[in-house]
Design a protein around this motif. Structure first.
Motif, PDB file in Angstrom:
ATOM      1  N   ASN A   1      11.497   8.693   9.280  1.00  0.00           N
ATOM      2  CA  ASN A   1      11.457   9.281   7.936  1.00  0.00           C
ATOM      3  C   ASN A   1      10.076   9.808   7.565  1.00  0.00           C
ATOM      4  OD1 ASN A   1      14.134   8.871   7.617  1.00  0.00           O
ATOM      5  ND2 ASN A   1      13.967   7.122   6.237  1.00  0.00           N
ATOM      6  N   GLU A   2       9.030   9.092   7.935  1.00  0.00           N
ATOM      7  CA  GLU A   2       7.683   9.587   7.622  1.00  0.00           C
ATOM      8  C   GLU A   2       7.381  10.860   8.410  1.00  0.00           C
ATOM      9  OE1 GLU A   2       5.663   8.584   5.297  1.00  0.00           O
ATOM     10  OE2 GLU A   2       6.658   6.716   4.740  1.00  0.00           O
ATOM     11  N   LEU A   3       7.856  10.907   9.655  1.00  0.00           N
ATOM     12  CA  LEU A   3       7.587  12.097  10.468  1.00  0.00           C
ATOM     13  C   LEU A   3       8.360  13.315   9.942  1.00  0.00           C
ATOM     14  CD1 LEU A   3       6.125  13.291  12.876  1.00  0.00           C
ATOM     15  CD2 LEU A   3       8.028  12.538  14.341  1.00  0.00           C
TER      16      LEU A   3
ATOM     17  N   CYS B   1       0.840  -1.211   0.000  1.00  0.00           N
ATOM     18  CA  CYS B   1       0.000   0.000   0.000  1.00  0.00           C
ATOM     19  C   CYS B   1       0.872   1.257   0.000  1.00  0.00           C
ATOM     20  CB  CYS B   1      -0.902   0.014   1.235  1.00  0.00           C
ATOM     21  SG  CYS B   1      -2.043  -1.365   1.321  1.00  0.00           S
ATOM     22  N   TRP B   2       1.937   1.190   0.775  1.00  0.00           N
ATOM     23  CA  TRP B   2       2.844   2.342   0.938  1.00  0.00           C
ATOM     24  C   TRP B   2       3.456   2.735  -0.399  1.00  0.00           C
ATOM     25  CZ3 TRP B   2       8.433   1.722   0.881  1.00  0.00           C
ATOM     26  CH2 TRP B   2       9.144   2.824   1.337  1.00  0.00           C
ATOM     27  N   LEU B   3       3.973   1.757  -1.144  1.00  0.00           N
ATOM     28  CA  LEU B   3       4.582   2.065  -2.443  1.00  0.00           C
ATOM     29  C   LEU B   3       3.557   2.693  -3.377  1.00  0.00           C
ATOM     30  CD1 LEU B   3       6.829   1.893  -4.604  1.00  0.00           C
ATOM     31  CD2 LEU B   3       5.941  -0.366  -5.180  1.00  0.00           C
TER      32      LEU B   3
ATOM     33  N   ASP C   1      -1.858  11.170   3.882  1.00  0.00           N
ATOM     34  CA  ASP C   1      -1.227   9.859   3.641  1.00  0.00           C
ATOM     35  C   ASP C   1       0.017   9.706   4.510  1.00  0.00           C
ATOM     36  OD1 ASP C   1      -3.100   9.255   1.737  1.00  0.00           O
ATOM     37  OD2 ASP C   1      -1.762   9.544   0.011  1.00  0.00           O
ATOM     38  N   GLU C   2       0.847  10.739   4.550  1.00  0.00           N
ATOM     39  CA  GLU C   2       2.107  10.632   5.301  1.00  0.00           C
ATOM     40  C   GLU C   2       1.822  10.395   6.786  1.00  0.00           C
ATOM     41  OE1 GLU C   2       4.252  10.138   3.342  1.00  0.00           O
ATOM     42  OE2 GLU C   2       4.514  11.637   1.770  1.00  0.00           O
ATOM     43  N   SER C   3       0.754  11.008   7.302  1.00  0.00           N
ATOM     44  CA  SER C   3       0.484  10.798   8.719  1.00  0.00           C
ATOM     45  C   SER C   3      -0.027   9.374   8.962  1.00  0.00           C
ATOM     46  CB  SER C   3      -0.465  11.858   9.281  1.00  0.00           C
ATOM     47  OG  SER C   3      -1.738  11.667   8.804  1.00  0.00           O
ATOM     48  N   ARG C   4      -0.736   8.770   8.004  1.00  0.00           N
ATOM     49  CA  ARG C   4      -1.117   7.360   8.148  1.00  0.00           C
ATOM     50  C   ARG C   4       0.119   6.462   8.068  1.00  0.00           C
ATOM     51  NH1 ARG C   4      -3.536   4.931   4.691  1.00  0.00           N
ATOM     52  NH2 ARG C   4      -3.414   6.431   3.022  1.00  0.00           N
ATOM     53  N   HIS C   5       1.049   6.796   7.154  1.00  0.00           N
ATOM     54  CA  HIS C   5       2.293   6.008   7.083  1.00  0.00           C
ATOM     55  C   HIS C   5       3.035   6.095   8.421  1.00  0.00           C
ATOM     56  CE1 HIS C   5       2.446   6.923   2.458  1.00  0.00           C
ATOM     57  NE2 HIS C   5       1.438   6.143   2.795  1.00  0.00           N
ATOM     58  N   PHE C   6       3.149   7.311   8.924  1.00  0.00           N
ATOM     59  CA  PHE C   6       3.845   7.506  10.195  1.00  0.00           C
ATOM     60  C   PHE C   6       3.177   6.683  11.296  1.00  0.00           C
ATOM     61  CE2 PHE C   6       3.673   9.777  14.268  1.00  0.00           C
ATOM     62  CZ  PHE C   6       4.964   9.514  14.687  1.00  0.00           C
TER      63      PHE C   6
ATOM     64  N   GLU D   1       0.876   4.424  -2.668  1.00  0.00           N
ATOM     65  CA  GLU D   1       0.542   5.800  -2.273  1.00  0.00           C
ATOM     66  C   GLU D   1       1.701   6.760  -2.554  1.00  0.00           C
ATOM     67  OE1 GLU D   1      -0.970   5.835   1.722  1.00  0.00           O
ATOM     68  OE2 GLU D   1      -2.600   4.479   1.214  1.00  0.00           O
ATOM     69  N   GLU D   2       2.928   6.339  -2.219  1.00  0.00           N
ATOM     70  CA  GLU D   2       4.075   7.234  -2.443  1.00  0.00           C
ATOM     71  C   GLU D   2       4.252   7.524  -3.937  1.00  0.00           C
ATOM     72  OE1 GLU D   2       4.981   8.624   0.066  1.00  0.00           O
ATOM     73  OE2 GLU D   2       5.643   7.379   1.717  1.00  0.00           O
ATOM     74  N   THR D   3       3.960   6.523  -4.772  1.00  0.00           N
ATOM     75  CA  THR D   3       4.097   6.722  -6.220  1.00  0.00           C
ATOM     76  C   THR D   3       3.177   7.853  -6.690  1.00  0.00           C
ATOM     77  OG1 THR D   3       4.675   4.405  -6.506  1.00  0.00           O
ATOM     78  CG2 THR D   3       3.885   5.565  -8.465  1.00  0.00           C
TER      79      THR D   3
HETATM   80 FE   FE2 Z   1       5.070   8.377   3.316  1.00  0.00          FE
END
Ligand code: FE2
Ligand code: FE2
Length: 263
Positions: free
Chosen positions: A138-140, A73-75, A168-173, A77-79
């Protein structure tokens, strides 16, 4: 401790929603040259996620069902973050130029780092503890960087776009941090993870972008009192992880590499 709700997390995963972003409005507002340079860096790093994943696929991360599902999922979203930032740059009259070296062609240092990561994973059963800690840091820092860019660039369309990316970044974090909290409590895990972070951590993109760009971006985003507050908040959050109470991270890096975080 409650188990992590992976199904709920996955249900909220998806491509960045660009509905209603007014691309035609982009050139009607100035984009500071420092923001353009920062966006080039950020777009490049978002697009590099697939290469990070390549080295992670050679580790025991793929054998952990929660981590493997998250990484897929992360890849994805980051894409979409990379695509969205490229679209903004193009709309503002600053198309992303071709990379001097394709993402997939590693430098010797990157190749060695990937091999060392794979070896560490093979030798140490709790490898995912350091992977999750690294990811949380890194996400933070990414989330904080986007928040600062929104503030200093002052462009309304960019601000809206970054708000959506930050969700998205806050969900990754959240995923990485919760996983790190749990895994660092295993015997010996915090000591090894802390040693590796102390000796090898650098802000996301270190060694990937052109020399000097990360330092430029850090100075632009984290100058002044508000920048310093943001930097300290990153460090204070990571210091709440087991074994990380005294860790020296972003503020110390700023002092070493960006002519002092104190302004
Ligand atoms: Fe991220
Ligand atoms: Fe991202």
């Amino acid at each position: 401790m409650a188990t992590f709700d992976l199904d709920g997390w996955v249900a909220r995963s998806g491509a960045l929603d660009l509905t209603g972003i007014d691309w035609a409005e982009v050139p009607r507002h100035p984009v500071p040259p420092e923001a353009v340079r920062t966006l080039y860096y950020m777009q490049d790093i978002e697009s590099h996620t697939i290469v990070y994943l390549r080295s992670l696929l050679a580790t025991r991360a793929v054998d952990d069902p929660e981590v493997a599902t998250f990484l897929a999922c992360w890849l994805y979203e980051e894409t979409f973050h990379g695509i969205a930032l490229a679209r903004f740059l193009e709309a503002s009259g600053h198309p992303v130029p071709p990379r001097p070296r394709p993402h997939g062609r590693e430098s010797l240092a990157q190749w060695l780092e990937a091999r060392a990561t794979a070896l560490l994973s093979r030798a140490w059963g709790d490898f995912c503890a350091v992977h999750m800690t690294w990811g949380a840091i890194n996400e933070l820092t990414t989330l904080t960087g986007y928040n600062r860019l929104k503030a200093v660039a002052g462009h309304p369309v960019l601000g809206e776009l970054l708000e959506r990316i930050m969700r998205d970044e806050s969900r990754h974090f959240f995923f990485y941090y919760r996983q790190a909290e749990q895994r660092l409590r295993r015997p010996g895990a915090a000591g090894v993870a802390r040693f590796l972070v102390d000796h090898f951590w650098g802000p996301v993109g270190t060694g990937v972008g052109a020399p000097g760009e990360i330092e430029f971006m850090a100075k632009y985003l984290f100058a002044g009192d508000e920048g310093q507050v943001a930097v300290r908040k990153v460090d204070d959050t990571i210091r709440r992880l087991p074994g990380f109470a005294q860790v020296q991270l972003l503020e110390a890096w700023m002092d070493r590499h960006a002519n002092g975080g104190r302004t």
